[in-house]
Design a protein around this motif. Structure first.
Motif, PDB file in Angstrom:
ATOM      1  N   UNK A   1       0.835  -1.210   0.000  1.00 43.14           N
ATOM      2  CA  UNK A   1       0.000   0.000   0.000  1.00 43.14           C
ATOM      3  C   UNK A   1       0.863   1.251   0.000  1.00 43.14           C
ATOM      4  N   UNK A   2       0.168   2.382   0.022  1.00 43.54           N
ATOM      5  CA  UNK A   2       0.817   3.676   0.263  1.00 43.54           C
ATOM      6  C   UNK A   2      -0.141   4.537   1.063  1.00 43.54           C
ATOM      7  N   UNK A   3       0.410   5.518   1.757  1.00 48.97           N
ATOM      8  CA  UNK A   3      -0.420   6.609   2.253  1.00 48.97           C
ATOM      9  C   UNK A   3      -0.383   7.641   1.133  1.00 48.97           C
ATOM     10  N   UNK A   4      -1.482   7.770   0.398  1.00 50.37           N
ATOM     11  CA  UNK A   4      -1.479   8.614  -0.794  1.00 50.37           C
ATOM     12  C   UNK A   4      -2.914   8.890  -1.201  1.00 50.37           C
ATOM     13  N   UNK A   5      -3.226  10.145  -1.368  1.00 48.74           N
ATOM     14  CA  UNK A   5      -4.578  10.514  -1.802  1.00 48.74           C
ATOM     15  C   UNK A   5      -4.526  11.925  -2.381  1.00 48.74           C
ATOM     16  N   UNK A   6      -5.375  12.223  -3.396  1.00 47.89           N
ATOM     17  CA  UNK A   6      -5.353  13.562  -3.980  1.00 47.89           C
ATOM     18  C   UNK A   6      -5.488  14.652  -2.914  1.00 47.89           C
ATOM     19  N   UNK A   7      -4.807  15.728  -3.129  1.00 47.37           N
ATOM     20  CA  UNK A   7      -4.792  16.929  -2.290  1.00 47.37           C
ATOM     21  C   UNK A   7      -4.145  16.689  -0.920  1.00 47.37           C
TER      22      UNK A   7
END
Ligand code: GCB
Length: 599
Positions: free
Chosen positions: A304-310
């Motif tokens: 996984x990643x910690x990743x999200x738009x904005x």
């Protein structure tokens, strides 16, 4: 330093906690004049910024900013906290930070993905606002972990020059808290280790205190029963063993949590209490399998990643909740915190949901060519991260493995399983040092490093579970899944014959542009991703020593710019960046939710 982050802050009768996240003041310092101009006494020209939040995508002019930036916030600290030990706790400041209170330095920290705390009691002004200033610097350097500065080479270079395949988001990316504990005595740390024999569980609770407490009590409750055990401190420490008859074990199907409450007292009264949750379980291996509570468990899941738009890499609780719903929906029971430790809420959720975690320090992009001094500094950083991560996450039943590195690259690499080079003996010593440190700090869990295609077998041999990332049929033999799967199968047999340990494929996958289709599977289409994943899972099904399959990746995520990353994205997600299923997610759901014993 690590001692201060051991226990997550808690509000109760004896302790206080206040979340000071929200809107802060922010100023970039691209000329690095802030220290000379005493910005710690007040930033001259600020704009607003959200904390938590990576700074990169909140503005229109800072996406690729590498340099120094400053955060500032005025906080009022309640005078009812007077007389207590008061700390500021920063969940994640990526990468290097210096913290000031009312213009006075309180501490400095390096490393972007782990919390740290400083005692600020002596510098507080009561009944007026206190200025918190945090100076942050995110330059990518070969001496840092993860590494940066353009050492990846060739097509793997990206802008910004990260030596890893995800966007180098920066800023205050997790909550900033103020908290207090009693200054005359307090519980400094609690370490819970569990086991069982037949139907009786055992919970060993080690309590570390500071101050004048002399005794205490451990209370474990759950399943309609309460077990109490009083203790006398030996110096500042006690080891308390509590037995639980007819124990309800923690497992992926029944992630049952007991409450552990600890209190400490002096001769006359209780001085401090702390409460946490634990699951009674064991994790081990035999020569072919991973065993949870002595029974084989097959890891189904993702990197996984910690990743999200904005938000960037910032904590976003709705995304955490959503990701766990999707993990359940798709039938996964596990994931790896590639390639750095995640926010504590991910671990709390995993405990409650019965998800098995491979918990990774931020050691991605390590390499063994080049400057020896750089190597030495990276080794020091890795050891510090191991200490900080185990201090933070040691009480989570969901955490079953510690990973000390993702895809370190050897001096000479060969992208073929047939002709893997021998490891530089010095590199083996360095990894052994890291894994030995893990074992010393936590003998109850498995220790691993995650190996790259063409990487040396001597490194893999150091792990309790052999973890490999493989892309035969993607990065090699492009467009040819059949040959890729054959290479995988042959390599697995070869590795098992050499190592005689369970193997988990911790990454395999194919970039897939959502909505792109072809009647005959073709790279980047949804069909190719399904066929690729299916071929790898089918190979795994034929080998009883394969103990887990983690698809790369859970969701699409942002990367730097490079010719192999269309639109600055890695599209190997089986969900899109905004968490919509691709065909592969439906395929996995069908395969993984069929019968519990199905892989
Ligand atoms: C890997 C890395 C991961 C990349 C992935 C890829 O082996 O561990 O960080 O994102 O490959 O997609 O190239």
């Amino acid at each position: 330093e690590t001692k201060d982050i051991a226990l997550f802050p808690q509000q109760n009768e004896f302790r206080n906690k206040e979340n000071i996240s929200g809107i802060w003041k922010f100023q970039k310092d691209s000329l690095d004049v802030g220290e000379a101009q005493n910005w710690k006494n007040g930033l001259p020209n600020t704009r607003s910024i959200a904390v938590p939040g990576s700074w990169n995508d909140q503005f229109t002019d800072s996406r690729d900013y590498l340099g120094t930036a400053w955060y500032e916030k005025d906080v009022f600290i309640p005078s009812s906290w007077k007389g207590q030990k008061i700390y500021i706790r920063i969940g994640s400041a990526n990468y290097a930070s210096k913290v000031y209170l009312n213009g006075k330095p309180v501490g400095a920290h390096e490393g972007g993905n782990l919390p740290f705390a400083f005692d600020i009691s002596a510098l507080i002004n009561w009944n007026v606002a206190n200025r918190i200033t945090i100076q942050l610097e995110n330059i990518l350097k070969p001496t840092r972990v993860p590494t940066g500065g353009g050492v990846a080479g060739g097509m793997f270079n990206s802008n910004p020059k990260a030596n890893f395949d995800f966007f180098p988001y920066a800023g205050l990316q997790r909550d900033v808290l103020l908290y207090s504990v009693q200054s005359d005595a307090n519980i400094k740390d609690i370490t819970v280790q569990t086991g069982f024999e037949n139907t009786t569980g055992s919970v060993n609770v080690k309590v570390d205190t500071e101050g004048k407490a002399t005794k205490g009590k451990v209370t474990i409750s759950g399943n309609n029963k309460v077990y109490e055990s009083e203790f006398v401190l030996n110096g500042t420490t006690a080891n308390v063993l509590v037995k639980i008859p007819e124990v309800r074990l923690w497992s992926t199907e029944d992630p049952f949590l007991y409450k552990v409450a600890v209190s400490i007292s002096d001769a006359s009264r209780v001085i401090d209490t702390y409460e946490l949750e634990t699951g009674v379980r064991t994790i081990s291996t035999n020569d072919k399998q991973i065993l949870l509570n002595g029974k084989p468990v097959f890891l189904k899941g993702f990197g996984k990643h910690e990743d999200f738009p904005v938000f960037g890499r910032a904590t976003a609780n709705p995304v955490i909740i959503k990701d766990y719903s999707l993990l359940k929906w798709v039938g996964a029971n596990s994931y790896r915190t590639s390639h750095y430790p995640y926010d504590e809420e991910y671990m709390n959720m995993a405990d409650r949901e019965g998800i098995l975690i491979i918990n990774e320090i931020p050691a991605v992009g390590l390499y063994f060519h080049g400057d020896k001094e750089e190597l030495r500094l990276r080794q020091i950083a890795c050891k510090k991260y191991i200490e900080e991560l185990i201090a933070r996450d040691k009480n989570h039943p969901s955490v079953v493995m510690w990973s000390v590195a993702n895809e370190p690259t050897p001096e000479v690499m060969n992208m073929s399983p047939k002709d893997v080079k021998k490891a530089d003996p010095q590199s083996v010593i360095l990894f052994k040092e890291l894994l030995d440190l893990v074992k010393k700090l936590d003998p109850t869990r498995l220790k691993v490093l995650v190996g790259v295609m063409g990487g040396p077998v001597e490194w893999l041999a150091l792990s309790d579970v052999v973890c490999i990332n493989r892309y035969w049929g993607w990065y090699t033999n492009q467009g040819d899944i059949k040959t890729g799967a054959k290479m995988l199968s042959d390599e697995l047999d070869d590795l098992y014959s050499k190592l005689k340990k369970p193997i988990v494929i911790t990454e395999f996958g194919a970039d897939t542009f959502p909505g792109m289709h072809a009647d005959q599977a073709e790279m980047f289409t949804e069909e190719y991703q399904v066929q690729f994943i299916k071929a790898y899972l089918d190979v795994a099904d034929t080998k009883d020593f394969v103990a887990g399959m983690h698809v790369w990746a859970f969701a699409d995520f942002k990367t730097g710019q490079s010719v192999i990353r269309f639109g600055g994205m890695n599209y190997k997600g089986v969900f899109t960046r905004d968490r919509k299923p691709k065909m592969a997610a439906h395929y996995l759901r069908e395969r993984w939710t069929k019968k519990p014993e199905d892989k």
